[in-house]
Design an enzyme around this catalytic site. Structure first.
Site, short mmCIF file in Angstrom:
data_model
loop_
_atom_site.label_atom_id
_atom_site.label_comp_id
_atom_site.label_asym_id
_atom_site.label_seq_id
_atom_site.Cartn_x
_atom_site.Cartn_y
_atom_site.Cartn_z
N HIS A 195 56.80 53.66 20.76
CA HIS A 195 57.20 52.61 21.70
C HIS A 195 56.02 52.26 22.59
CE1 HIS A 195 59.21 50.54 24.96
NE2 HIS A 195 60.23 50.36 24.14
N GLU B 294 55.79 51.78 25.62
CA GLU B 294 55.73 52.56 26.87
C GLU B 294 55.11 53.92 26.64
OE1 GLU B 294 59.86 52.03 27.93
OE2 GLU B 294 59.45 49.90 28.29
N ASN C 83 68.11 51.68 23.21
CA ASN C 83 67.12 52.60 23.79
C ASN C 83 67.40 52.71 25.29
OD1 ASN C 83 64.84 53.90 24.74
ND2 ASN C 83 63.42 52.24 24.23
N TRP C 84 68.00 53.82 25.69
CA TRP C 84 68.36 53.97 27.11
C TRP C 84 67.14 54.21 28.00
CZ3 TRP C 84 73.33 57.54 27.63
CH2 TRP C 84 74.36 57.00 26.86
N LYS C 85 66.01 54.53 27.37
CA LYS C 85 64.79 54.90 28.11
C LYS C 85 65.12 56.03 29.09
CE LYS C 85 63.04 50.31 27.30
NZ LYS C 85 62.16 49.23 27.69
N GLY D 121 66.81 47.48 24.97
CA GLY D 121 66.56 48.34 26.14
C GLY D 121 67.65 48.16 27.18
N GLU E 54 58.01 44.59 18.80
CA GLU E 54 58.33 44.47 20.22
C GLU E 54 57.10 43.95 20.97
OE1 GLU E 54 61.87 47.09 21.40
OE2 GLU E 54 60.07 48.26 21.68
N GLY F 66 61.46 44.28 28.87
CA GLY F 66 61.90 44.46 30.25
C GLY F 66 61.51 43.33 31.18
N SER G 85 63.78 42.12 25.57
CA SER G 85 64.70 41.25 26.33
C SER G 85 65.77 40.60 25.45
CB SER G 85 63.92 40.18 27.11
OG SER G 85 63.07 40.81 28.06
P1 PGA Z 1 64.30 45.53 26.85
O1 PGA Z 1 63.54 46.75 26.15
O2 PGA Z 1 65.44 45.14 25.94
O3 PGA Z 1 64.76 46.06 28.17
O4 PGA Z 1 63.31 44.43 26.99
C1 PGA Z 1 63.36 46.79 24.75
C2 PGA Z 1 62.63 48.04 24.37
O5 PGA Z 1 61.76 48.48 25.10
O6 PGA Z 1 62.91 48.63 23.31
#
Ligand code: PGA
Length: 255
Positions: free
Chosen positions: A94, A96, A9-11, A232, A166, A172, A211
């Protein structure tokens, strides 16, 4: 048997230039890898990534979609549009988006349904906040999110679901759930799927996200109910992402 799956997931990161470097590096390094791999760049880079992935076994996914097929929805993107540019996967719900766009369980379920109707495979995210875990609510909260999803999807659709656990506190932050914490939640989710429809628990793929790095991936993916990861920040680094995909390789044979 469940095949392991790793989705990047590049966000809201990257550029066309970055995609031109990263995607071919992944295609080259992951040729023949025995795991299903998906990359999910931001919307503007999907057509470019689709071109760069042609002929490879890496699939393309998006990070969100609207519930409608088309319409007066300024700024939104529909499932059929994502299919049109080569996506076969989409991330839904997600944390976010749940937090930053106030997406509630019902909307998340409707998005998953819209994805399935468009022929996309949704990766639906669930997870508790730090406060919910600290107050002993983690299992209840996550079970509630999953129950809302199952209630909205018919049994036929539930078969095509991939779930990503998650924990919000692990996204993150560099703090990952321990393999035991993740396994405990995955085991509960699998049991919940099984009680919804016989056989679903054994068939549904459950990813862990939060993470995940090359250094901790093998330990997490080695747990019996963890079938891969949603990645991520480490998905933006070719070396890290390739190592994570390699850690997933072959894990499916005994699950
Ligand atoms: P992260 O994000 O690996 O940077 O913790 C994971 C995600 O949000 O899917």
């Amino acid at each position: 048997m469940r095949q392991s799956l790793v989705a990047g997931n590049w966000k809201m990161h990257g550029s066309q230039g970055m995609a031109r470097e990263l995607v071919p590096a992944l295609v080259g390094a992951l040729r023949g890898v025995e795991a299903e791999i998906v990359v999910c760049p931001p919307f503007p880079f999907l057509p470019l990534a689709s071109d760069l992935l042609k002929g490879s076994s890496i699939a393309l996914g998006a990070q969100d979609l609207h519930t409608a097929e088309s319409g007066a929805c300024t700024g939104d993107v529909s499932g059929p549009m994502l299919r049109d540019v080569g996506c076969t996967w989409v991330i839904v719900g997600h944390s976010e988006r749940r937090a930053g766009h106030d997406e509630q369980d019902v909307l998340v379920a409707d998005k998953a349904l819209a994805a399935l109707r468009a022929g996309l495979r949704p990766i639906v995210c669930v997870g508790e906040t730090a406060r919910q875990r600290e107050s002993g609510q983690a299992l209840r909260v996550v079970a509630g999110q999953f129950a809302a999803l199952l209630a909205r999807l018919g049994p036929g659709f539930a078969e095509s679901l991939t779930l990503a656990y998650e924990p919000v506190w692990a996204i993150g932050t560099g703090v990952t759930a321990s393999p035991e914490q993740a396994q405990e939640m995955h085991h509960r989710l699998r049991a919940q799927a099984e009680s919804h429809a016989q056989g679903l628990g054994a068939r549904m793929r459950l990813l862990y996200g939060g993470s995940v790095k090359a250094a901790n991936a093998a330990e997490l993916f080695g747990m019996p109910d963890i079938d891969g990861g949603l990645i991520g920040s480490a998905s933006l680094d070719a070396g890290e992402f390739v190592a994570i995909c390699r850690a997933a390789e072959g894990m499916s044979w005994n699950k």
